[in-house]
Enzyme design. Structure first.
Site, PDB file in Angstrom:
ATOM      1  N   LEU A  38       0.785  -1.080   0.094  1.00  0.00           N
ATOM      2  CA  LEU A  38       0.150   0.039  -0.018  1.00  0.00           C
ATOM      3  C   LEU A  38       0.971   1.207  -0.079  1.00  0.00           C
ATOM      4  CD1 LEU A  38      -2.785  -0.889   2.700  1.00  0.00           C
ATOM      5  CD2 LEU A  38      -2.630  -1.116   0.071  1.00  0.00           C
ATOM      6  N   GLY A  39       1.990   1.082   0.543  1.00  0.00           N
ATOM      7  CA  GLY A  39       2.931   2.382   0.736  1.00  0.00           C
ATOM      8  C   GLY A  39       4.059   2.167   1.394  1.00  0.00           C
ATOM      9  N   ARG A  40       5.159   2.972   1.321  1.00  0.00           N
ATOM     10  CA  ARG A  40       6.441   3.033   2.094  1.00  0.00           C
ATOM     11  C   ARG A  40       6.595   4.077   2.962  1.00  0.00           C
ATOM     12  NH1 ARG A  40       9.281  -1.282  -0.484  1.00  0.00           N
ATOM     13  NH2 ARG A  40       8.429  -1.876  -2.481  1.00  0.00           N
ATOM     14  N   GLY A  41       7.074   4.117   4.175  1.00  0.00           N
ATOM     15  CA  GLY A  41       7.368   4.840   4.892  1.00  0.00           C
ATOM     16  C   GLY A  41       8.949   4.627   5.478  1.00  0.00           C
ATOM     17  N   SER A  42       9.271   5.733   6.510  1.00  0.00           N
ATOM     18  CA  SER A  42      10.704   5.665   6.971  1.00  0.00           C
ATOM     19  C   SER A  42      10.700   4.457   7.909  1.00  0.00           C
ATOM     20  CB  SER A  42      10.866   7.078   7.488  1.00  0.00           C
ATOM     21  OG  SER A  42       9.972   7.237   8.765  1.00  0.00           O
ATOM     22  N   ALA A  43       9.588   4.034   8.559  1.00  0.00           N
ATOM     23  CA  ALA A  43       9.762   3.006   9.378  1.00  0.00           C
ATOM     24  C   ALA A  43       9.623   1.703   8.720  1.00  0.00           C
ATOM     25  CB  ALA A  43       8.690   3.274  10.354  1.00  0.00           C
ATOM     26  N   THR A  67       7.346  -0.887   5.434  1.00  0.00           N
ATOM     27  CA  THR A  67       6.299  -0.917   4.386  1.00  0.00           C
ATOM     28  C   THR A  67       4.857  -1.492   4.951  1.00  0.00           C
ATOM     29  OG1 THR A  67       8.338  -1.461   2.987  1.00  0.00           O
ATOM     30  CG2 THR A  67       5.980  -1.902   2.057  1.00  0.00           C
ATOM     31  N   VAL A  68       4.167  -0.854   4.228  1.00  0.00           N
ATOM     32  CA  VAL A  68       2.390  -1.260   4.791  1.00  0.00           C
ATOM     33  C   VAL A  68       1.997  -1.947   3.473  1.00  0.00           C
ATOM     34  CG1 VAL A  68       0.204  -0.728   5.164  1.00  0.00           C
ATOM     35  CG2 VAL A  68       2.224   0.918   6.310  1.00  0.00           C
ATOM     36  N   ASP A 103       3.770  10.428  18.168  1.00  0.00           N
ATOM     37  CA  ASP A 103       3.902  11.058  16.461  1.00  0.00           C
ATOM     38  C   ASP A 103       2.569  11.402  16.032  1.00  0.00           C
ATOM     39  OD1 ASP A 103       5.385  11.589  14.179  1.00  0.00           O
ATOM     40  OD2 ASP A 103       5.379   9.685  13.726  1.00  0.00           O
TER      41      ASP A 103
END
Length: 406
Positions: free
Chosen positions: A15-20, A22-23, A130
Site C-alpha cells: 500500500l505504501g512505504r514509509g521511513s519506518a 512498508t505497509v 507522533d
C-alpha cells in the site's frame, strides 16, 4: 508478489512505504488486514525486538472506536510486523492536500475524535508520540459527522517508542516529526501524555489554517520556534476555540488540557461552528534553509536520502507528504535555542498575496520594476522638457548688433 508474515498472515500488495517500513494489504484468519512490516535494519536489532515483545500486551490492549486496533505483533526471523485493522478510507494528509484547509466545524469534529482515542490510550499508559495528519485515518464507510467529517482514527501507536531505543537515540538525539514536536521534547525531556496534546493542537491549527504554527524552513529553525516563539492568532475563528488552541500549545506541559478535557471542550464548540466557511489566510514566509548555528538532521544508517512521510493503512493510498516520520535530530544546545527571536511565530499572509520567491512573486516584482523604470523615464523626460521649455520661453530673443568701423 505475496509473502508470508509469520504462520497466520499473507501480505499480498504494497500500500505504501514509509521511513519506518512498508505497509501491505494482507490476509489473516479473520479476513483483510493492514500489515506494517518494519525495516530490515530494525528487525535485526535485538534490543528493538525485545522492546517490541515487551510492548505487545499494551498495544494489543488498545481498543477504541477512534484507534486503529493492533491485532497482532509478529516476530519471525527477519520479519518484525504490526498487524492492524484495515481502514477503508484515506488519511487526513491526503484530504488536506486536496482541500488545503477544512471548515472549522469539520476540523474540530475530526480532532475531537482523535482526542477521544488519545484519552483511552493515555488512560492505558500509552503515549503516541507522533500525532500528525499522516497518522489520522478517515473511515469513508462510517457515518458522516458535524461538518460532513468522516470518523477519524489514530494509527501507528507504538512505532515511535519502538524505534526510540537508547542505542538509536542517545541523550543528544530526539525522535519525531519537527512540525509537531512539543517544546519539552526539543529540550530533551522524556515524552509524557502532554506531548500528544501539543501535537494534536498543532494538527487542529493546521486543519484551520492550511499550515502548522511553527513549521517552515530548516528543521533546526522549526525546533527553535517551538521553544522560543508564541503562536500567531488566526482571524475568523471564535475566541473560545482560539483560547483552547493556545492552551494546548502552551510551552509548559502542565498548562495543557488532558485529552478527555480537550475532546469534551471541542464538542461543546461544534454548535457555534456550524456553517462557518474555511478561513481565508495564506501560509507565511518560510525561514531560509539551514544556517550554521541551526541543528542539522542526522541520517540514521539505512535511511533513504529522499524524505518520506508515514504510510496510510488504506488500500491504494499513495506515499504521504515530505514531512519526515521519526526523524533523528540533534537536540539543540541552550545557546542555539536562545538565539531565536523571542516574539511571535510566522504571521500568515493576507489571502491572495504571492509568496516571496514564488513565480507569482517574481512576476509581480518584474512588473513593479518595469513600471518604476517606465515611470522614471517619463519623469526624466518631463523634467528635461520642462527645463528646455523654460530656457526657450523665458529668455528674451537675442539682438543682432552690427559693428561699423569708424
Amino acid at each position: 508478489m505475496a509473502r508470508k508474515i509469520g504462520s497466520r498472515y499473507t501480505a499480498n500488495q504494497i500500500l505504501g512505504r514509509g521511513s519506518a517500513g512498508t505497509v501491505w494489504l494482507g490476509e489473516g484468519p479473520d479476513g483483510p488486514v493492514a500489515i506494517k512490516l518494519l525495516r530490515e535494519d530494525l528487525a535485526s536489532d535485538q534490543e528493538l525486538v525485545g522492546r517490541f515483545v515487551q510492548e505487545r500486551t499494551a498495544l494489543l490492549g488498545l481498543e477504541h472506536p477512534h484507534i486503529v486496533t493492533v491485532r497482532d505483533l509478529v516476530v519471525d526471523g527477519n520479519d518484525l510486523a504490526l498487524v492492524m485493522d484495515l481502514v477503508r478510507g484515506t488519511d487526513l494528509r491526503t484530504r488536506l492536500e486536496r482541500e488545503r484547509r477544512l471548515s472549522p466545524e469539520a476540523a474540530v469534529a475530526i480532532v475531537a475524535d482523535v482526542a477521544d482515542g488519545l484519552a483511552a490510550a493515555h488512560a492505558a499508559g500509552v503515549v503516541h508520540r507522533d500525532v500528525k495528519p499522516e497518522n489520522i485515518l478517515l473511515d469513508m464507510r462510517g457515518p458522516l459527522g458535524p461538518g460532513g467529517a468522516h470518523p477519524a482514527l489514530l494509527t501507528d501507536f507504538g512505532v515511535a517508542k519502538l524505534i526510540d531505543t537508547p542505542k538509536r537515540t542517545r541523550a543528544t538525539k530526539i525522535i519525531g516529526t519537527p512540525d509537531y514536536l512539543a517544546p519539552e521534547i526539543v529540550e530533551g525531556l522524556p515524552p509524557r501524555a502532554a506531548v500528544d496534546i501539543y501535537a494534536l493542537a498543532t494538527v487542529l491549527y493546521e486543519l484551520l489554517a492550511g499550515f502548522t504554527p511553527f513549521g517552515g524552513g530548516h528543521p533546526g529553525a522549526v525546533l527553535r520556534r517551538h521553544v522560543t516563539e508564541t503562536v500567531v492568532p488566526l482571524p475568523g475563528i471564535p475566541e473560545e476555540l482560539w483560547q483552547l488552541i493556545v492552551q494546548c500549545l502552551a510551552k509548559g506541559p502542565a498548562s495543557r488540557l488532558r485529552a478527555s478535557e480537550l475532546a469534551a471542550r471541542l464538542r461543546e464548540q461544534l454548535p457555534s461552528l456550524a456553517g462557518l466557511p474555511p478561513l481565508e489566510v495564506d501560509e507565511p514566509d518560510s525561514e531560509a534553509e539551514g544556517t550554521p548555528e541551526e541543528p542539522v538532521p542526522a541520517t540514521a544508517p539505512g535511511d533513504a536520502v529522499r524524505r518520506r512521510g508515514a504510510v496510510s493503512l488504506v488500500p491504494g493510498a499513495r506515499p504521504d507528504s515530505n514531512r519526515d516520520t521519526h526523524t533523528s535530530m540533534r537536540v539543540p544546545a541552550p545557546d542555539e535555542l536562545a538565539g531565536g527571536a523571542h516574539g511571535t511565530a510566522r504571521a500568515p499572509r493576507p489571502s491572495g498575496a504571492p509568496r516571496p520567491g514564488s513565480a507569482r512573486h517574481r512576476a509581480a516584482a518584474r512588473r513593479r520594476k518595469l513600471t518604476l523604470t517606465i515611470a522614471g523615464t517619463l519623469l526624466a523626460a518631463a523634467v528635461g522638457y520642462g527645463v528646455w521649455a523654460t530656457s526657450s520661453d523665458d529668455q528674451p530673443p537675442q539682438e543682432t548688433q552690427t559693428t561699423s568701423s569708424p
